[in-house]
Design a protein around this motif. Structure first.
Motif, PDB file in Angstrom:
ATOM      1  N   ASP A  64       0.832  -1.202   0.000  1.00 38.15           N
ATOM      2  CA  ASP A  64       0.000   0.000   0.000  1.00 38.15           C
ATOM      3  C   ASP A  64       0.868   1.253   0.000  1.00 38.15           C
ATOM      4  OD1 ASP A  64      -1.994   1.836   0.157  1.00 38.15           O
ATOM      5  OD2 ASP A  64      -2.695   1.267   2.154  1.00 38.15           O
ATOM      6  N   GLU A  65       0.972   1.884  -1.185  1.00 39.27           N
ATOM      7  CA  GLU A  65       1.778   3.092  -1.354  1.00 39.27           C
ATOM      8  C   GLU A  65       0.905   4.347  -1.368  1.00 39.27           C
ATOM      9  OE1 GLU A  65       5.257   3.372  -1.815  1.00 39.27           O
ATOM     10  OE2 GLU A  65       5.393   1.268  -1.222  1.00 39.27           O
ATOM     11  N   ALA A  66      -0.241   4.306  -0.676  1.00 37.35           N
ATOM     12  CA  ALA A  66      -1.107   5.477  -0.621  1.00 37.35           C
ATOM     13  C   ALA A  66      -0.433   6.647   0.079  1.00 37.35           C
ATOM     14  CB  ALA A  66      -2.419   5.142   0.084  1.00 37.35           C
ATOM     15  N   GLU A  67       0.578   6.367   0.878  1.00 36.59           N
ATOM     16  CA  GLU A  67       1.388   7.431   1.466  1.00 36.59           C
ATOM     17  C   GLU A  67       2.830   6.956   1.531  1.00 36.59           C
ATOM     18  OE1 GLU A  67       1.965  10.145   5.488  1.00 36.59           O
ATOM     19  OE2 GLU A  67       0.130   8.978   5.220  1.00 36.59           O
ATOM     20  N   ARG A  68       3.710   7.690   0.876  1.00 35.68           N
ATOM     21  CA  ARG A  68       5.129   7.355   0.847  1.00 35.68           C
ATOM     22  C   ARG A  68       5.931   8.637   1.022  1.00 35.68           C
ATOM     23  NH1 ARG A  68       9.061   3.434   1.313  1.00 35.68           N
ATOM     24  NH2 ARG A  68       7.825   1.925   0.112  1.00 35.68           N
ATOM     25  N   LEU A  69       6.690   8.716   2.108  1.00 32.91           N
ATOM     26  CA  LEU A  69       7.539   9.869   2.374  1.00 32.91           C
ATOM     27  C   LEU A  69       6.736  11.171   2.356  1.00 32.91           C
ATOM     28  CD1 LEU A  69      10.608   8.735   0.251  1.00 32.91           C
ATOM     29  CD2 LEU A  69      10.571   8.991   2.741  1.00 32.91           C
ATOM     30  N   GLY A  70       5.523  11.102   2.894  1.00 36.53           N
ATOM     31  CA  GLY A  70       4.688  12.286   3.007  1.00 36.53           C
ATOM     32  C   GLY A  70       3.919  12.646   1.767  1.00 36.53           C
ATOM     33  N   LEU A  71       4.011  11.842   0.708  1.00 35.22           N
ATOM     34  CA  LEU A  71       3.290  12.090  -0.533  1.00 35.22           C
ATOM     35  C   LEU A  71       2.358  10.919  -0.830  1.00 35.22           C
ATOM     36  CD1 LEU A  71       6.138  13.557  -2.778  1.00 35.22           C
ATOM     37  CD2 LEU A  71       4.441  14.789  -1.444  1.00 35.22           C
ATOM     38  N   PRO A  72       1.302  11.153  -1.637  1.00 38.14           N
ATOM     39  CA  PRO A  72       0.288  10.114  -1.828  1.00 38.14           C
ATOM     40  C   PRO A  72       0.589   9.151  -2.975  1.00 38.14           C
ATOM     41  CG  PRO A  72      -0.454  12.122  -2.847  1.00 38.14           C
ATOM     42  CD  PRO A  72       0.867  12.445  -2.213  1.00 38.14           C
ATOM     43  N   ALA A  73       1.852   8.750  -3.128  1.00 31.16           N
ATOM     44  CA  ALA A  73       2.203   7.821  -4.199  1.00 31.16           C
ATOM     45  C   ALA A  73       3.642   7.348  -4.004  1.00 31.16           C
ATOM     46  CB  ALA A  73       2.056   8.471  -5.572  1.00 31.16           C
ATOM     47  N   PHE A  74       3.970   6.257  -4.689  1.00 31.20           N
ATOM     48  CA  PHE A  74       5.305   5.660  -4.567  1.00 31.20           C
ATOM     49  C   PHE A  74       6.382   6.443  -5.307  1.00 31.20           C
ATOM     50  CE2 PHE A  74       4.148   4.373  -8.755  1.00 31.20           C
ATOM     51  CZ  PHE A  74       5.305   4.014  -9.432  1.00 31.20           C
ATOM     52  N   LYS A  75       6.013   7.376  -6.155  1.00 26.27           N
ATOM     53  CA  LYS A  75       6.939   7.997  -7.094  1.00 26.27           C
ATOM     54  C   LYS A  75       8.129   8.697  -6.433  1.00 26.27           C
ATOM     55  CE  LYS A  75       5.073   7.425 -11.287  1.00 26.27           C
ATOM     56  NZ  LYS A  75       5.815   7.030 -12.505  1.00 26.27           N
ATOM     57  N   MET A  76       7.966   9.117  -5.175  1.00 30.39           N
ATOM     58  CA  MET A  76       9.050   9.806  -4.491  1.00 30.39           C
ATOM     59  C   MET A  76      10.284   8.920  -4.376  1.00 30.39           C
ATOM     60  SD  MET A  76      10.022  12.626  -3.051  1.00 30.39           S
ATOM     61  CE  MET A  76      10.977  13.364  -1.714  1.00 30.39           C
ATOM     62  N   LEU A  77      10.112   7.595  -4.345  1.00 34.15           N
ATOM     63  CA  LEU A  77      11.269   6.705  -4.269  1.00 34.15           C
ATOM     64  C   LEU A  77      12.174   6.901  -5.478  1.00 34.15           C
ATOM     65  CD1 LEU A  77       9.636   3.366  -3.066  1.00 34.15           C
ATOM     66  CD2 LEU A  77      11.170   4.843  -1.753  1.00 34.15           C
ATOM     67  N   GLY A  78      11.601   6.964  -6.667  1.00 33.05           N
ATOM     68  CA  GLY A  78      12.407   7.161  -7.858  1.00 33.05           C
ATOM     69  C   GLY A  78      12.887   8.588  -8.015  1.00 33.05           C
ATOM     70  N   ALA A  79      12.003   9.551  -7.774  1.00 33.21           N
ATOM     71  CA  ALA A  79      12.371  10.951  -7.957  1.00 33.21           C
ATOM     72  C   ALA A  79      13.497  11.367  -7.030  1.00 33.21           C
ATOM     73  CB  ALA A  79      11.151  11.838  -7.742  1.00 33.21           C
ATOM     74  N   SER A  80      13.471  10.909  -5.789  1.00 32.34           N
ATOM     75  CA  SER A  80      14.490  11.310  -4.822  1.00 32.34           C
ATOM     76  C   SER A  80      15.852  10.745  -5.177  1.00 32.34           C
ATOM     77  CB  SER A  80      14.076  10.882  -3.410  1.00 32.34           C
ATOM     78  OG  SER A  80      13.974   9.467  -3.316  1.00 32.34           O
ATOM     79  N   TRP A  81      15.905   9.434  -5.481  1.00 30.07           N
ATOM     80  CA  TRP A  81      17.192   8.813  -5.784  1.00 30.07           C
ATOM     81  C   TRP A  81      17.752   9.342  -7.108  1.00 30.07           C
ATOM     82  CZ3 TRP A  81      21.210   7.042  -3.683  1.00 30.07           C
ATOM     83  CH2 TRP A  81      22.118   6.207  -4.354  1.00 30.07           C
ATOM     84  N   ALA A  82      16.909   9.520  -8.110  1.00 32.85           N
ATOM     85  CA  ALA A  82      17.381  10.027  -9.391  1.00 32.85           C
ATOM     86  C   ALA A  82      17.896  11.456  -9.267  1.00 32.85           C
ATOM     87  CB  ALA A  82      16.268   9.957 -10.429  1.00 32.85           C
ATOM     88  N   THR A  83      17.229  12.276  -8.464  1.00 27.78           N
ATOM     89  CA  THR A  83      17.692  13.650  -8.259  1.00 27.78           C
ATOM     90  C   THR A  83      19.047  13.661  -7.558  1.00 27.78           C
ATOM     91  OG1 THR A  83      15.428  14.503  -8.149  1.00 27.78           O
ATOM     92  CG2 THR A  83      17.161  15.854  -7.156  1.00 27.78           C
ATOM     93  N   ALA A  84      19.176  12.840  -6.517  1.00 32.73           N
ATOM     94  CA  ALA A  84      20.440  12.778  -5.787  1.00 32.73           C
ATOM     95  C   ALA A  84      21.584  12.360  -6.705  1.00 32.73           C
ATOM     96  CB  ALA A  84      20.311  11.812  -4.616  1.00 32.73           C
TER      97      ALA A  84
END
Length: 412
Positions: A64-84
């Protein structure tokens, strides 16, 4: 094998050879980075006895990725690592892969920014990373994007530009934003642009590692079947790469993988039919906004093609029905989030196709609820209640499911 009707399409390809997984050599650094982000915790892995009973399967797990790192989707996992990784690669090779290290790396010199194209969730993740690093951010969205999704991106401090075209048009626009002070963080690829989309795929694998951890700790069986909703194919490539690598290390066999797409944006199914990257012509008006993509990622496609056992294209009505099914389980799911369950339901209606994929009473199915109610207006229209009401009612509704990886106190 191809089977279809106005509200669904099923295609079971002949396997084209060995999977070509995205390598995971950065796994330790990536997981350490994700754990360092504000609000990190593994998202719940749910075991639903009622869904298993309704479908005649042995087990159904819902990540259940309805909340991930304070956002309502799993996408932050990819966006954060790719940005870093992009900052380290393009601006500061010696930067530490921590938020503080990245902030120090970008605080001097000219004002810098991030840019992205999105149907909603990816762009919000990029905007959140820009805010955390005190960078400017420009996000390009296609015509028809729900106002709630636009407002959410702007709420992260980004500038949002609405283009008259579709998602693929916004990708082309964002690509031209790259310059000495601007990093384009795209989850799809094009010739000469591969590093960042590869890091996004790697970032997504954290959730599947969390699934492995939870199942190993609980002693429950590994999945035999995996249903993954897809836009350009990056999420599917992450899942396939993870399970292929695990199998090659002597772990459990790779689960059969089924890709689920909107029926009018089924670029992966079309590509599988033709044996090469093939566009699904627009316009793409599905409410499954995160999946409204007309062209596969050139980077993700070889992995998807080599590791997918079946393709299912679904109508919006099927996704909306799956939203209601999940809400009855106490799970808040948006249109794209419910698509994988809808794909499972459609496939089980076709006994021949289900049999060819080995779906039976001994099967263990895993799918990911990839987003919460990112369009609250449509959630209310389809489910008949506010997302907050679904969440409040969850304890009373989930007597036939439990959270595998959280303590009793956390579940309360």
């Amino acid at each position: 094998m191809y089977r279809g009707c106005p509200t669904r399409k099923i295609f079971l390809p002949k396997r084209v050879g060995r999977t070509r997984p995205i390598d995971r050599t950065d796994a330790a650094a990536r997981r350490q980075f994700h754990r360092s982000l504000p609000g990190y915790r593994p998202t719940p892995l749910l075991r639903s006895r009622s869904l298993a009973a309704e479908t005649g399967l042995s087990e159904i797990y819902v990540k259940d990725e309805a909340e991930r790192l304070g956002l309502p989707a799993f996408k932050m996992l990819g966006a954060s690592w790719a940005t870093a990784r992009a900052i380290q690669r393009e601006w500061a090779p010696d930067a530490l892969l921590t938020l503080d290290g990245l902030r120090r790396a970008v605080e001097d010199g000219p004002r810098r920014r991030l840019a992205a194209a999105t149907d909603g969730n990816h762009g919000r993740g990029v905007a959140r990373m820009a805010a955390l690093l005190d960078l400017e951010c420009d996000v390009f969205v296609p015509s028809g994007t729900a106002q709630a999704r636009i407002a959410a991106i702007e709420g992260e401090g980004a500038r949002v530009t609405v283009d008259d075209g579709d998602y693929d048009d916004t990708v082309r626009i964002s690509a031209h934003e790259a310059d000495a002070r601007t990093l384009v963080i795209s989850d799809t690829s094009w010739p000469g642009y591969l590093d960042t989309p590869r890091d996004i795929i790697r970032g997504y694998t954290t959730m599947f590692e969390e699934v492995d951890d939870a199942l190993a700790a609980s002693g429950l069986p590994a999945p035999t079947h995996l249903f993954v909703q897809c836009g350009v194919g990056a999420f599917a490539a992450a899942a396939i790469s993870h399970y292929d690598s695990r199998g090659s290390d002597g772990g459990a066999a790779r689960p059969a993988t089924i890709v689920v797409e909107p029926i009018d944006a089924n670029c992966l199914l079309r590509s599988a039919e033709h044996g090469e990257v093939t566009e699904a012509p627009g316009p793409h008006w599905s409410t499954m906004a995160g999946l409204n993509c007309g062209l596969p990622s050139l980077l993700a496609w070889p992995t998807v093609q080599g590791g997918t056992d079946g393709y299912v294209a679904i109508s919006d009505s099927r996704a909306h029905g799956a939203m209601r099914t999940l809400a009855a389980e106490g799970i808040v799911s948006g249109e794209s989030g419910a698509a994988a369950l809808a794909g499972l339901q459609v496939l089980l209606e076709d006994r021949e196709a289900a049999g060819r994929l080995g779906l039976a009473e001994t099967s263990v199915v895993l799918f990911v609820n990839t987003e919460g109610a990112t369009d609250p207006v449509n959630f209310r229209a389809q489910v008949g209640e506010e997302p907050s009401e679904t969440r409040r009612a969850a304890p009373a509704r989930h007597h036939d499911r439990h959270v595998i990886n959280l303590s009793e106190e956390e579940q309360r």
